[in-house]
Design a protein around this motif. Structure first.
Motif: not given
Length: 319
Positions: A273-274, A289-299
């Motif tokens: 994100s920005v 980088w460590s998938n802390v948010t658990g959000n789906e990859h977007n880029v």
């Protein structure tokens, strides 16, 4: 068996590196550039359009439509234009035979983006080599815009927090952080990003550039003319100090990545994100980088590039 031609729409702020990038696409026999949309960045949006017409003229491609778009960021927080490419984006190199502005399309770039995505649904690849204002506005105008794209390639952002405009922000994202945020989070299309650090790490040897820069072909002379001030103002001071600086290649990598399968050697799918609020890091691309948010990859972030392919394609432009 004939190869199906790739359809590209290029969104640009038309500096010198944009010119090289666009010419790579225009010269490839398997690519159709179906339109070029213009956004403020290296110059105001209309001047960008005039620059694009100069590129198309030298390439004998003035039949490609050029659309002028947004001249201010989403929130109106306009930054002063960078002087890296001169005040007009083309090194303030005059052209007495430049195409007339009447060749610019009357349709706004944002409505053109939405329309062309519908007309070429599932086939059009969008390549963004300037601030992302036009694209963010297209998303706002039509929430299904991104889902109609085959893919989107962006030069912008940074994946290690190293900036070229501030300590932590790259030029295209810094110029309109809100637009970059909207595109990364709401485009709904496969996004590949060539970041500032990746470009910096893959700069080309100066010896190679000297051969490229001194080509006497029509394209070679055109590119050399518009890049004179960049060489004089931003490279020569290093050489005067005895520092050997490599030649920076930026937008060329994004366009080449969209066209040629052997350009990207390594890339990582992540969520990014920005940052919009911090006075220290506004405009920085923040990567999970460590998938802390658990959000789906977007880029997909490009980390390693085959520079030999780029050298070959650029050399072909001026041969």
């Amino acid at each position: 068996m004939s190869v199906k031609r790739k359809k590209l729409l290029i969104d640009t702020d038309a500096g010198v590196d944009d010119a090289q990038a666009i010419l790579i696409a225009l010269q490839d026999p398997d690519v159709d550039v179906i339109g070029i949309t213009c956004v403020m960045g290296n110059a105001d949006a209309k001047q960008v359009g005039l620059n694009v017409l100069r590129i198309l003229k030298v390439a004998d491609k003035l039949d490609i439509p050029v659309f002028v778009g947004c001249n201010d960021p989403l929130l109106g927080d306009k930054k002063p234009a960078s002087d890296y490419h001169g005040s007009d984006g083309f090194g303030d190199a005059p052209d007495k035979e430049a195409p007339d502005e009447s060749l610019l399309q009357s349709e706004h770039a944002v409505t053109a983006l939405v329309r062309l995505a519908k007309e070429h649904e599932g086939e059009m690849t969008l390549v963004c080599i300037g601030p992302l204002t036009n694209v963010a506005m297209a998303i706002r105008m039509d929430g299904t815009f991104g889902s109609r794209l085959k893919g989107c390639y962006i030069m912008g952002g940074n994946h290690e927090g190293k900036g070229n405009m501030t300590t932590s922000a790259e030029f295209n994202f810094y110029s309109d952080p809100e637009a970059a945020y909207v595109v990364l989070n709401q485009l709904k299309s496969p996004i590949t990003i060539v970041t500032w650090e990746t470009c910096d790490r893959h700069s080309l040897p100066w010896d190679w550039f000297q051969t490229f820069h001194h080509s006497q072909t029509v394209f070679g002379l055109f590119l050399s003319n518009i890049e004179k001030s960049v060489i004089s103002n931003f490279y020569q001071p290093f050489f005067d100090q005895g520092i050997c600086k490599n030649y920076e290649v930026v937008d060329q990598y994004a366009v080449a990545s969209a066209i040629f399968d052997d350009v990207i050697i390594e890339g990582d799918a992540v969520y990014a994100s920005v940052e919009l609020r911090s006075p220290l890091t506004r405009g920085q691309m923040v990567v999970d980088w460590s998938n802390v948010t658990g959000n789906e990859h977007n880029v997909r972030i490009v980390k390693k590039i085959n520079t030999e392919v780029i050298e070959e394609k650029l050399q072909k432009v001026v041969s």
